[in-house]
Motif scaffolding. Structure first.
Motif, mmCIF file in Angstrom:
data_model
loop_
_atom_site.group_PDB
_atom_site.id
_atom_site.type_symbol
_atom_site.label_atom_id
_atom_site.label_comp_id
_atom_site.label_asym_id
_atom_site.label_seq_id
_atom_site.Cartn_x
_atom_site.Cartn_y
_atom_site.Cartn_z
ATOM 1 N N TYR A 103 0.726 -1.316 -0.051
ATOM 2 C CA TYR A 103 -0.070 0.082 0.044
ATOM 3 C C TYR A 103 0.880 1.316 0.008
ATOM 4 C CZ TYR A 103 -3.471 3.472 1.166
ATOM 5 O OH TYR A 103 -4.392 4.389 1.482
ATOM 6 N N GLU A 104 0.459 2.303 -1.119
ATOM 7 C CA GLU A 104 1.136 3.478 -1.169
ATOM 8 C C GLU A 104 0.599 4.624 -0.372
ATOM 9 O OE1 GLU A 104 2.789 4.146 -4.759
ATOM 10 O OE2 GLU A 104 3.553 2.210 -5.191
ATOM 11 N N MET A 105 1.140 4.942 0.487
ATOM 12 C CA MET A 105 0.566 6.301 1.212
ATOM 13 C C MET A 105 0.664 7.622 0.566
ATOM 14 S SD MET A 105 0.685 5.987 5.483
ATOM 15 C CE MET A 105 -0.284 4.930 6.335
ATOM 16 N N GLN A 106 -0.334 8.334 0.602
ATOM 17 C CA GLN A 106 -0.011 9.808 -0.039
ATOM 18 C C GLN A 106 0.261 10.632 0.878
ATOM 19 O OE1 GLN A 106 -0.608 10.205 -3.455
ATOM 20 N NE2 GLN A 106 -0.992 7.947 -3.183
ATOM 21 N N PRO A 107 0.820 11.981 0.703
ATOM 22 C CA PRO A 107 1.166 12.872 1.649
ATOM 23 C C PRO A 107 0.206 13.134 2.693
ATOM 24 C CG PRO A 107 1.883 13.473 -0.420
ATOM 25 C CD PRO A 107 0.995 12.502 -0.702
ATOM 26 N N ALA A 108 -1.135 13.287 2.369
ATOM 27 C CA ALA A 108 -2.195 13.498 3.579
ATOM 28 C C ALA A 108 -2.384 12.241 4.512
ATOM 29 C CB ALA A 108 -3.427 13.607 2.863
ATOM 30 N N HIS A 109 -2.105 11.026 3.819
ATOM 31 C CA HIS A 109 -1.920 9.995 4.937
ATOM 32 C C HIS A 109 -0.781 9.889 6.018
ATOM 33 C CE1 HIS A 109 -4.093 8.526 1.196
ATOM 34 N NE2 HIS A 109 -4.755 7.670 2.111
ATOM 35 N N ARG A 110 0.433 10.145 5.244
ATOM 36 C CA ARG A 110 1.724 10.363 6.001
ATOM 37 C C ARG A 110 1.559 11.273 7.264
ATOM 38 N NH1 ARG A 110 3.833 8.982 0.968
ATOM 39 N NH2 ARG A 110 4.641 11.335 0.662
ATOM 40 N N ASP A 111 0.913 12.627 6.894
ATOM 41 C CA ASP A 111 0.943 13.637 7.734
ATOM 42 C C ASP A 111 0.029 13.270 9.067
ATOM 43 O OD1 ASP A 111 3.004 14.976 6.471
ATOM 44 O OD2 ASP A 111 1.270 16.476 5.283
ATOM 45 N N LEU A 112 -1.210 12.718 8.479
ATOM 46 C CA LEU A 112 -2.044 12.065 9.535
ATOM 47 C C LEU A 112 -1.343 11.264 10.307
ATOM 48 C CD1 LEU A 112 -4.824 12.022 10.924
ATOM 49 C CD2 LEU A 112 -5.550 10.272 9.318
ATOM 50 N N LEU A 113 -0.604 10.351 10.159
ATOM 51 C CA LEU A 113 0.195 9.428 10.919
ATOM 52 C C LEU A 113 1.176 10.034 11.773
ATOM 53 C CD1 LEU A 113 -0.389 6.196 11.525
ATOM 54 C CD2 LEU A 113 -1.491 7.211 9.252
ATOM 55 N N GLU A 114 1.711 10.959 11.181
ATOM 56 C CA GLU A 114 3.030 11.782 11.873
ATOM 57 C C GLU A 114 2.324 12.441 12.990
ATOM 58 O OE1 GLU A 114 6.050 13.552 13.518
ATOM 59 O OE2 GLU A 114 6.019 11.684 12.230
ATOM 60 N N ASP A 115 1.055 13.079 12.780
ATOM 61 C CA ASP A 115 0.479 13.877 13.920
ATOM 62 C C ASP A 115 -0.048 12.730 14.943
ATOM 63 O OD1 ASP A 115 0.593 16.281 12.871
ATOM 64 O OD2 ASP A 115 -1.233 16.048 11.599
ATOM 65 N N VAL A 116 -0.418 11.489 14.473
ATOM 66 C CA VAL A 116 -0.831 10.631 15.734
ATOM 67 C C VAL A 116 0.385 10.178 16.302
ATOM 68 C CG1 VAL A 116 -1.876 8.066 15.827
ATOM 69 C CG2 VAL A 116 -2.952 9.436 14.416
ATOM 70 N N ARG A 117 1.252 10.143 15.785
ATOM 71 C CA ARG A 117 2.705 9.725 16.416
ATOM 72 C C ARG A 117 3.077 10.848 17.403
ATOM 73 N NH1 ARG A 117 7.401 10.770 17.088
ATOM 74 N NH2 ARG A 117 7.141 12.833 15.794
ATOM 75 N N ALA A 118 3.040 12.000 16.842
ATOM 76 C CA ALA A 118 3.576 13.169 17.611
ATOM 77 C C ALA A 118 2.635 13.321 18.965
ATOM 78 C CB ALA A 118 3.622 14.368 16.755
ATOM 79 N N VAL A 119 1.284 13.486 18.591
ATOM 80 C CA VAL A 119 0.378 13.605 19.815
ATOM 81 C C VAL A 119 0.438 12.395 20.677
ATOM 82 C CG1 VAL A 119 -2.133 13.912 20.456
ATOM 83 C CG2 VAL A 119 -1.187 14.870 18.551
ATOM 84 N N GLY A 120 0.295 11.151 20.265
ATOM 85 C CA GLY A 120 0.665 9.951 21.112
ATOM 86 C C GLY A 120 1.811 10.024 22.042
ATOM 87 N N THR A 121 3.177 10.494 21.447
ATOM 88 C CA THR A 121 4.350 10.506 22.334
ATOM 89 C C THR A 121 4.024 11.579 23.566
ATOM 90 O OG1 THR A 121 5.416 9.740 20.325
ATOM 91 C CG2 THR A 121 6.488 10.817 21.924
ATOM 92 N N GLU A 122 3.491 12.824 22.901
ATOM 93 C CA GLU A 122 3.434 13.882 23.925
ATOM 94 C C GLU A 122 2.620 13.196 25.055
ATOM 95 O OE1 GLU A 122 1.947 17.072 21.476
ATOM 96 O OE2 GLU A 122 3.675 16.975 20.172
ATOM 97 N N VAL A 123 1.549 12.691 24.724
ATOM 98 C CA VAL A 123 0.653 12.583 25.679
ATOM 99 C C VAL A 123 0.888 11.596 26.682
ATOM 100 C CG1 VAL A 123 -2.034 11.477 26.156
ATOM 101 C CG2 VAL A 123 -1.485 13.306 24.446
ATOM 102 N N SER A 124 1.355 10.526 26.031
ATOM 103 C CA SER A 124 2.032 9.423 26.920
ATOM 104 C C SER A 124 3.230 10.113 27.784
ATOM 105 C CB SER A 124 2.631 8.261 26.011
ATOM 106 O OG SER A 124 1.529 7.678 25.338
ATOM 107 N N ARG A 125 4.173 10.762 27.440
ATOM 108 C CA ARG A 125 4.874 11.386 28.340
ATOM 109 C C ARG A 125 4.327 12.053 29.407
ATOM 110 N NH1 ARG A 125 9.120 13.219 23.658
ATOM 111 N NH2 ARG A 125 10.273 11.144 23.338
ATOM 112 N N GLN A 126 3.333 12.975 29.042
ATOM 113 C CA GLN A 126 2.586 13.843 29.855
ATOM 114 C C GLN A 126 1.953 12.878 31.168
ATOM 115 O OE1 GLN A 126 -0.095 16.019 27.645
ATOM 116 N NE2 GLN A 126 1.498 17.489 26.835
ATOM 117 N N CYS A 127 1.340 11.890 30.748
ATOM 118 C CA CYS A 127 0.582 10.938 31.667
ATOM 119 C C CYS A 127 1.768 10.279 32.485
ATOM 120 C CB CYS A 127 -0.174 9.845 30.875
ATOM 121 S SG CYS A 127 -1.382 10.437 30.029
ATOM 122 N N GLU A 128 3.031 9.981 32.080
ATOM 123 C CA GLU A 128 4.057 9.215 32.784
ATOM 124 C C GLU A 128 4.346 10.324 33.783
ATOM 125 O OE1 GLU A 128 4.829 6.132 33.038
ATOM 126 O OE2 GLU A 128 3.174 5.737 31.548
#
Length: 315
Positions: free
Chosen positions: A285-310
Motif C-alpha cells: 500500500y502506497e501512502m499519499q502525503p495526507a496519509h503520512r501527515d495524519l500518521l505523523e500527527d498521531v505519532r507526535a500527539v501519542g508521544t506527547e500525551v504518553s509522556r505527560q501521563c507518565e
C-alpha cells in the motif's frame, strides 16, 4: 461460478451464509424476503450440487456440518466481497472514493486521535476523512478486506497478520482505573491478587482473550470471577465510576474523569502494562502525503500525551 466440473450459484451460497448466521430457515427467509419453501428448495439444490449435506438441526437451531462449515467460511468471504464492491460503487456515485478511511482503537479515540486530527485538519481542511472505531481484531479484518486504508492499534500477535506490515508509532502504559474512594485505595500494600476478587470491566483484546486475562496470566493469577466485556470506552468508564468494578485503560483515555475526581489510577504496576501502538497497513500500500501527515500527527500527539501521563504519574 465454475470449480472444475462443479458449478455453484453464488446466490445460493449467500442464502446458505444467511441461514447459518440467523440459525434458522424461517429467520433467514424473512431477512432475505423470500418464502421459506423457496429457501429450503434452494438449499436442497445447493446440497445436491456439492454432493454433501451442509446443514442439520441442532438444539439451538440450524448448524453447519463439518463440510458445511468449510463451505460457510468461503461463502461468507464471497458475501463480504460483494458487500464491499457495493459500498465502493456507492462511494463512487457519491464522490467519496478519495476519502481516507482510518481505523483506530476506541481507547485512542478519546484524546489522542481527536488532537491529532485537529492538527492535521489545519493542514488539510478539505480532505475527506472517515474514522472507524472498533476492537483490534475487527480493525485487522477490515484492513485485510480493504475497508480501511490503514489503522492504528496494538502490536499484539494475531493470526491474521499475513499480508500486513506494522510500524511502531509510540509507547504507552495501561493503568488500573477505579472510582475515587474505592476500598483498594486504603490498602497499605496493594498486590495483583487483591484485584482479582473485585469485578472488572474489560475491552476485548482479541478473538479469545481479554486484555485483563492476558495481564493476569503473566502475573500467574486466574481470571476474576466477574468480568464484563465492553468495546465502548464510555460504557466501561461509567460502570467503573458507579460501582466497585476495575478496568485497565491508558491514563489519557480517562483523563477527563480523573481531573473531575470521578476516577483515579490505583498505585499498582506491572511490566506487562506497557504496550506499543503501531501503524498497520497492507503490503504494497502506497501512502499519499495526507496519509503520512495524519500518521505523523498521531505519532507526535501519542508521544506527547504518553509522556505527560507518565510525568503526572510520578508527581
Amino acid at each position: 461460478m465454475h470449480l472444475g466440473n462443479l458449478e455453484l450459484d453464488p446466490r445460493k451460497l449467500i442464502y446458505f451464509v444467511t441461514i447459518i448466521e440467523h440459525g434458522s430457515l424461517k429467520k433467514a427467509a424473512k431477512f432475505l424476503d423470500i418464502s421459506q419453501p423457496a429457501l429450503s428448495a434452494s438449499m436442497s439444490r445447493l446440497e445436491a450440487d456439492v454432493g454433501q449435506k451442509l446443514m442439520e438441526r441442532g438444539p439451538s437451531g440450524v448448524v453447519p456440518t463439518r463440510f458445511g462449515d468449510l463451505i460457510y467460511a468461503h461463502a461468507r468471504l464471497i458475501r463480504d466481497e460483494l458487500k464491499l464492491l457495493e459500498r465502493h460503487m456507492i462511494d463512487r456515485r457519491s464522490r467519496q472514493d478519495n476519502a481516507i478511511r482510518f481505523g483506530a482503537l476506541p481507547s485512542l479515540s478519546v484524546t489522542i486521535i481527536p488532537k491529532a486530527v485537529g492538527r492535521w485538519r489545519a493542514k488539510y481542511p478539505n480532505e475527506s476523512l472517515q474514522i472507524i472505531q472498533k476492537v483490534q481484531i475487527e480493525l485487522l479484518h477490515a484492513l485485510l478486506g480493504r475497508e480501511l486504508d490503514f489503522m492504528v492499534g496494538v502490536t499484539d500477535s494475531y493470526d491474521v497478520l499475513s499480508g500486513l506490515k506494522q510500524r511502531v508509532l509510540f509507547r504507552e502504559s495501561l493503568h488500573v482505573i477505579a472510582r475515587k474512594g474505592h476500598p483498594l485505595f486504603l490498602k497499605a500494600e496493594l498486590g495483583w491478587a487483591d484485584l482479582v476478587s473485585f469485578p472488572w470491566v474489560s475491552p476485548p483484546a482479541g478473538r479469545y482473550d481479554t486484555l485483563l486475562e492476558n495481564v493476569l496470566k503473566n502475573e500467574g493469577l486466574p481470571s476474576p470471577a466477574s468480568n464484563t466485556v465492553s468495546s465502548s470506552i464510555s460504557m466501561l468508564k461509567s460502570l467503573v465510576a458507579t460501582g466497585d468494578s476495575l478496568a485497565l485503560l491508558p491514563r489519557h483515555a480517562a483523563l477527563a474523569e480523573i481531573r473531575e475526581g470521578a476516577l483515579d489510577c490505583l498505585p499498582i504496576s506491572s511490566p506487562h502494562l506497557k504496550r506499543s501502538i503501531a501503524l498497520f497497513m497492507r503490503d504494497g500500500y502506497e501512502m499519499q502525503p495526507a496519509h503520512r501527515d495524519l500518521l505523523e500527527d498521531v505519532r507526535a500527539v501519542g508521544t506527547e500525551v504518553s509522556r505527560q501521563c507518565e510525568a503526572f504519574q510520578m508527581t
